[in-house]
Scaffold this active site. Structure first.
Site, mmCIF file in Angstrom:
data_model
loop_
_atom_site.group_PDB
_atom_site.id
_atom_site.type_symbol
_atom_site.label_atom_id
_atom_site.label_comp_id
_atom_site.label_asym_id
_atom_site.label_seq_id
_atom_site.Cartn_x
_atom_site.Cartn_y
_atom_site.Cartn_z
ATOM 1 N N GLY A 56 -18.292 6.863 -2.180
ATOM 2 C CA GLY A 56 -17.139 7.087 -3.166
ATOM 3 C C GLY A 56 -17.602 6.066 -4.334
ATOM 4 O O GLY A 56 -18.594 5.592 -4.599
ATOM 5 N N ASN A 57 -16.327 5.633 -5.014
ATOM 6 C CA ASN A 57 -16.566 4.903 -6.143
ATOM 7 C C ASN A 57 -17.163 3.489 -5.847
ATOM 8 O O ASN A 57 -18.442 3.202 -6.246
ATOM 9 C CB ASN A 57 -15.201 4.513 -6.817
ATOM 10 C CG ASN A 57 -15.233 3.249 -7.964
ATOM 11 O OD1 ASN A 57 -16.056 3.683 -8.734
ATOM 12 N ND2 ASN A 57 -14.470 2.548 -7.818
ATOM 13 N N ALA A 58 -16.832 2.955 -4.604
ATOM 14 C CA ALA A 58 -17.286 1.548 -4.313
ATOM 15 C C ALA A 58 -18.571 1.670 -4.051
ATOM 16 O O ALA A 58 -19.822 0.703 -4.074
ATOM 17 C CB ALA A 58 -16.482 0.978 -3.301
ATOM 18 N N GLY A 59 -18.894 2.642 -3.034
ATOM 19 C CA GLY A 59 -20.420 2.921 -2.522
ATOM 20 C C GLY A 59 -21.421 3.126 -3.558
ATOM 21 O O GLY A 59 -22.360 2.424 -3.666
ATOM 22 N N LYS B 156 0.862 -1.260 0.152
ATOM 23 C CA LYS B 156 -0.099 0.210 0.016
ATOM 24 C C LYS B 156 1.093 1.285 0.032
ATOM 25 O O LYS B 156 1.985 1.213 0.379
ATOM 26 C CB LYS B 156 -0.966 0.049 1.055
ATOM 27 C CG LYS B 156 -2.092 0.736 1.090
ATOM 28 C CD LYS B 156 -3.195 -0.053 0.230
ATOM 29 C CE LYS B 156 -4.692 0.610 0.443
ATOM 30 N NZ LYS B 156 -5.394 -0.511 -0.014
ATOM 31 N N GLY C 37 -20.784 5.565 3.095
ATOM 32 C CA GLY C 37 -19.485 6.023 1.969
ATOM 33 C C GLY C 37 -20.029 6.160 0.743
ATOM 34 O O GLY C 37 -20.522 5.046 0.355
HETATM 35 N N1 GLU Z 1 -7.232 -0.170 -3.534
HETATM 36 C C1 GLU Z 1 -7.895 -1.595 -3.657
HETATM 37 C C2 GLU Z 1 -7.995 -2.143 -2.512
HETATM 38 O O1 GLU Z 1 -7.944 -1.794 -1.596
HETATM 39 C C3 GLU Z 1 -7.443 -2.203 -4.962
HETATM 40 C C4 GLU Z 1 -6.137 -2.643 -4.856
HETATM 41 C C5 GLU Z 1 -5.501 -3.138 -6.480
HETATM 42 O O2 GLU Z 1 -6.290 -3.143 -7.444
HETATM 43 O O3 GLU Z 1 -4.298 -3.262 -6.172
HETATM 44 O O4 GLU Z 1 -8.241 -3.481 -2.633
#
Ligand code: GLU
Length: 415
Positions: free
Chosen positions: A218-221, A105, A216
């Protein structure tokens, strides 16, 4: 609110899984810490002519099963410990869905809402100039996360390729499709989550057509709002929230209109037919399914007792604290843990890496079908572990993920 150190939470989760798996001391120590941490600063030229120095991280948590994989977030509250925790969770996440990847990350401590488009581009390029030597298609592959998106990846990829003098699209995932992105990546996190909800509803005999709420937006929500109806055939979205506030409508929102409204105005507040409610009360509504899709530690011992959802599908990373996990489990609430529920994104990222390697791209229905197979299989593997070990689903998912990573470390002769 009580403050939590996400990395301590993440380490505690590892310890619990390690006990069940009877791991030896060296393996526990290895899995409890990142293998590599890069902390750096870099300068960015602002629109007003001044230079600002930003603090940033890239952490490669474990690479026994494959190259480090995980997003980069732009957020003012990031610390070394939030990034460590998130990098660890990526490691167990890629293992739970059985991808040949490790976990990592990155983050820049900044408030992207206060930066112009040009400043964001300078920030993205500056970040890559500082860490280009540590990432690569076979070593560490970033993706978007909180407040980063395909445009961020496009700038980062361009900077990286300029430094390398080579075409290397596979070093970033969730890129725009025109420059090496895949079909089906933008809604993959939400799609994966809704697939796990579908499987959980079958097993637990919960009606997917009931009420649901999303914390939330954002994109996922946003994508979960749309896909919940599309994949489960029904459902009534009665509450949503974003960083500016939460709204409620007992008759249900039109998800498509609400997403358009959020994209137009930047918030869900004041959407027609809505009543404002507090962030806390959104989480405590009487719904069949609750999707936490914001940040860490939203469900803690302070509110877990008041949660009424039958299924909690964690699209965010780390939304539930360990104390809250125990409370929810005692109340009979089925938590689909983040490392499983939000694994759709990284799964399609992996598909993108494969396609980039061969420069040959799949149709959308192929991506959807393969994602469905991976997530359905992972859900049932975790559910088997729930029954086998008699533990709550997060611990079961950790047991599955940690066991796979520990085995890879052992096979390599590390421990
Ligand atoms: N940021 C996303 C996660 O937390 C995707 C990570 C990725 O595709 O490498 O799963």
């Amino acid at each position: 609110m009580e403050s939590y150190n996400s990395f301590k939470v993440a380490q505690q989760q590892i310890l619990e899984a390690a006990k069940i798996l009877n791991l030896d001391e060296a393996t526990i120590e290895l899995l409890s810490w990142p293998q590599k941490e890069i902390k750096f600063t870099f300068p960015v030229k602002l629109d007003n002519g001044k230079v600002k120095i930003f603090h940033a991280y890239r952490i490669q948590y474990n690479t026994a099963r494959g190259p480090a994989k995980g997003g980069i977030r732009f957020h003012p509250d990031e610390t070394v410990d939030t990034i460590r925790a998130l990098a660890g969770w990526m490691t167990w996440k890629t293992a739970v869905v059985d991808l040949p990847l490790g976990g990592g990350k990155g983050g820049v401590v900044c408030n992207p809402k206060l930066l112009s488009e040009r400043e964001l581009e300078n920030l993205s390029r500056g970040y890559i100039r500082a860490i280009a030597q540590f990432i690569g298609v076979d070593t560490d592959i970033p993706a978007p996360d909180v407040y980063t998106n395909p445009q961020t990846m496009a700038w980062m990829m361009d900077e990286y390729e300029t430094i390398l003098h080579a075409h290397q699209p596979g070093v970033f995932t969730d890129k725009p499709q025109q420059i090496g992105g895949t079909e089906g990546r933008r809604d993959a996190t939400a799609r994966g989550g809704v697939i796990t909800v579908r499987e959980a509803c079958k097993i637990l005999d919960v009606d997917p057509a009931g009420k649901f709420a999303i914390q939330g937006f954002g994109n996922a929500g946003q994508r979960a709002a749309l896909l919940h109806h599309e994949l489960l055939g029904a459902g009534k979205l009665i509450a949503v929230s974003d960083s500016r506030g939460a709204i409620y409508n007992p008759d249900g929102f039109d998800s498509t209109e609400l997403v358009q409204y959020k994209l137009k105005t930047g918030s869900v507040l004041n959407f027609h037919g809505s009543k404002p409610i507090s962030h806390e009360s959104l989480l405590e509504l009487d719904v069949n399914i609750l999707y936490p899709a914001a940040l860490e530690n939203a469900i803690s011992s302070a509110n877990a007792n008041n949660i009424k959802a039958k299924i909690v599908c964690e699209l965010a990373n780390g939304p539930t604290t360990p104390e809250a996990d125990l409370i929810l489990s005692k109340k009979g609430i089925h938590v689909i843990p983040d490392i499983l529920a939000s694994a759709g994104g990284v799964t399609v990222s992996y598909f993108e890496m494969v396609q980039d390697k061969y420069s040959y791209f799949w149709d959308e229905d192929v991506v959807h079908k393969r994602l469905d197979q991976k997530l359905t299989k992972a859900y049932h593997r975790v559910y088997e572990a729930v029954k086998e070990k008699n533990v709550h689903p997060r611990l079961a998912a950790m047991v599955v993920g940690v066991a796979r990573v520990a085995e890879a470390c052992k096979l390599r002769g590390w421990v």
